[in-house]
Design an enzyme around this catalytic site. Structure first.
Site, PDB file in Angstrom:
ATOM      1  N   HIS A  62       0.843  -1.207   0.000  1.00 45.06           N
ATOM      2  CA  HIS A  62       0.000   0.000   0.000  1.00 45.06           C
ATOM      3  C   HIS A  62       0.873   1.248   0.000  1.00 45.06           C
ATOM      4  CE1 HIS A  62       0.809  -0.442   4.296  1.00 45.06           C
ATOM      5  NE2 HIS A  62       0.327   0.759   4.527  1.00 45.06           N
ATOM      6  N   HIS A  64       1.498   3.987   1.855  1.00 41.13           N
ATOM      7  CA  HIS A  64       2.071   4.789   2.951  1.00 41.13           C
ATOM      8  C   HIS A  64       3.594   4.887   2.828  1.00 41.13           C
ATOM      9  CE1 HIS A  64      -1.715   4.208   5.644  1.00 41.13           C
ATOM     10  NE2 HIS A  64      -1.819   5.257   4.846  1.00 41.13           N
ATOM     11  N   ASP A  66       6.103   4.839   4.823  1.00 38.69           N
ATOM     12  CA  ASP A  66       6.998   3.900   5.513  1.00 38.69           C
ATOM     13  C   ASP A  66       7.033   2.534   4.812  1.00 38.69           C
ATOM     14  OD1 ASP A  66       4.310   3.613   6.522  1.00 38.69           O
ATOM     15  OD2 ASP A  66       5.089   2.364   8.152  1.00 38.69           O
ATOM     16  N   HIS A  67       6.279   2.406   3.708  1.00 34.02           N
ATOM     17  CA  HIS A  67       6.306   1.181   2.894  1.00 34.02           C
ATOM     18  C   HIS A  67       6.860   1.431   1.492  1.00 34.02           C
ATOM     19  CE1 HIS A  67       3.663  -1.124   5.745  1.00 34.02           C
ATOM     20  NE2 HIS A  67       3.511   0.126   6.152  1.00 34.02           N
ATOM     21  N   HIS A 123      -7.363  -0.570   5.687  1.00 40.10           N
ATOM     22  CA  HIS A 123      -6.310   0.339   6.185  1.00 40.10           C
ATOM     23  C   HIS A 123      -6.113   1.462   5.174  1.00 40.10           C
ATOM     24  CE1 HIS A 123      -2.582   1.568   8.114  1.00 40.10           C
ATOM     25  NE2 HIS A 123      -1.915   1.384   6.993  1.00 40.10           N
ATOM     26  N   ASP A 144      -0.060  -3.707   6.351  1.00 39.88           N
ATOM     27  CA  ASP A 144      -0.677  -3.181   7.573  1.00 39.88           C
ATOM     28  C   ASP A 144      -2.144  -3.598   7.703  1.00 39.88           C
ATOM     29  OD1 ASP A 144       1.723  -1.932   8.034  1.00 39.88           O
ATOM     30  OD2 ASP A 144       0.992   0.110   7.706  1.00 39.88           O
ATOM     31  N   HIS A 182       4.819  -4.612  10.805  1.00 44.87           N
ATOM     32  CA  HIS A 182       5.217  -3.925  12.041  1.00 44.87           C
ATOM     33  C   HIS A 182       5.323  -4.897  13.214  1.00 44.87           C
ATOM     34  CE1 HIS A 182       4.810   0.323  10.737  1.00 44.87           C
ATOM     35  NE2 HIS A 182       3.834  -0.125   9.964  1.00 44.87           N
TER      36      HIS A 182
HETATM   37 ZN   LIG Z   1       0.123   1.817   6.438  1.00 48.71          ZN
END
Ligand SMILES: [Zn+2]
Length: 270
Positions: A62, A64, A66-67, A123, A144, A182
């Site tokens: 996805h 975001h 941090d990905h 999410h 996530d 995570h």
């Molecule tokens: Zn995320």
């Protein structure tokens, strides 16, 4: 024996730690690596150089940062090395430099493995997972959406969508290894214990995870079988979870969806 099939060996998966609590999953064979959700390029480059591998593919769940934050730098790195890199990502999200856009039931071959794509809105609106099921084991890379003992926050999707996405994952083979993005397990289990304080499997797992974490070890991967026993967000059809949800929201109907909605909201404030 099916020794000439390419798709029958267990996946070799290693965790690359990033930021505070992210795992970037590195799927490797003897020479190559595919990275799942490389939010940070430098930790990946260090890994690649240390293990003397070629970066072959990036799998994104996805959008975001941090990905996805490492894609650009890894792409330039591969260009400099003259390696061919394919970036896979969700069709319904804007992923930088995405070469192959994927949605439900698409199949891709990466290194020696075949992955099926599962749509998991909730999410984010276009979140996907990658599922590899071969003769010896099954592995899920779910970003996530499903965490050990918990699930992702609802940033873009509805509770109904997330519950449906989680129910798809609960139907995967019990032995499926779950590689989420995570290390949230300890905090998730504290919350889970407030919902099901008498769940023996949950109490046992909490002790095990505290021990692992005190030694600096990862609690991930988990399995679908374990999550069905301990994760309240996969257990909203259970009377114990519904009863706890009722304490919080006396006016709710005891349906799976209202139970999920109630405990997801509660977790946001926990
Ligand atoms: Zn995320």
């Amino acid at each position: 024996m099916s020794s000439n099939k390419t798709n029958n060996a267990p996946l070799n998966v290693q965790a690359i730690k990033a930021f505070n609590d992210n795992y970037i999953w590195a799927i490797t064979n003897a020479k190559q690596v595919a990275l799942v959700d490389p939010g940070d390029a430098q930790v990946c480059i260090d890994f690649i150089e240390q293990q003397q591998l070629y970066l072959n593919a990036i799998l994104i769940t996805h959008h975001h940062p941090d990905h996805t934050g490492g894609i650009e730098k890894l792409r330039v790195y591969c260009q400099q090395k003259k390696w061919s890199l394919t970036v896979y990502g969700p069709a319904n999200e804007n992923i930088p430099h995405c070469d192959v856009k994927l949605s439900e039931n698409d199949q891709i071959n990466v290194l020696d493995a075949g992955f099926k794509v599962i749509d998991l809105p909730g999410h984010t609106a276009g979140h996907i997972a990658y599922f590899d099921n071969n003769d010896t084991e099954a592995s899920l890379f779910c970003g996530d959406t499903l965490f050990s003992g918990g699930c992702g926050r609802l940033f873009e999707g509805s509770a109904e969508q997330m519950l449906h996405s989680l129910s798809k994952l609960a139907k995967l083979p019990e032995h499926t290894k779950v590689y989420c993005a995570h290390e949230y397990t300890q905090a998730n289990l504290k919350f889970a214990l407030t919902i099901e304080p008498n769940n023996k499997a949950l109490k046992d797992y909490y002790i095990k995870v505290n021990d692992l974490r005190s030694k600096g070890q990862a609690s991930i991967p988990t399995t679908i079988q374990l999550e069905k026993q301990i994760n309240p967000f996969l257990r909203c059809h259970q009377l114990t979870v519904q009863t706890s949800a009722m304490q919080l929201n006396k006016s709710m109907q005891t349906t799976e969806l209202e139970t999920f909605t109630t405990i997801r909201r509660w977790k946001d404030k926990f």
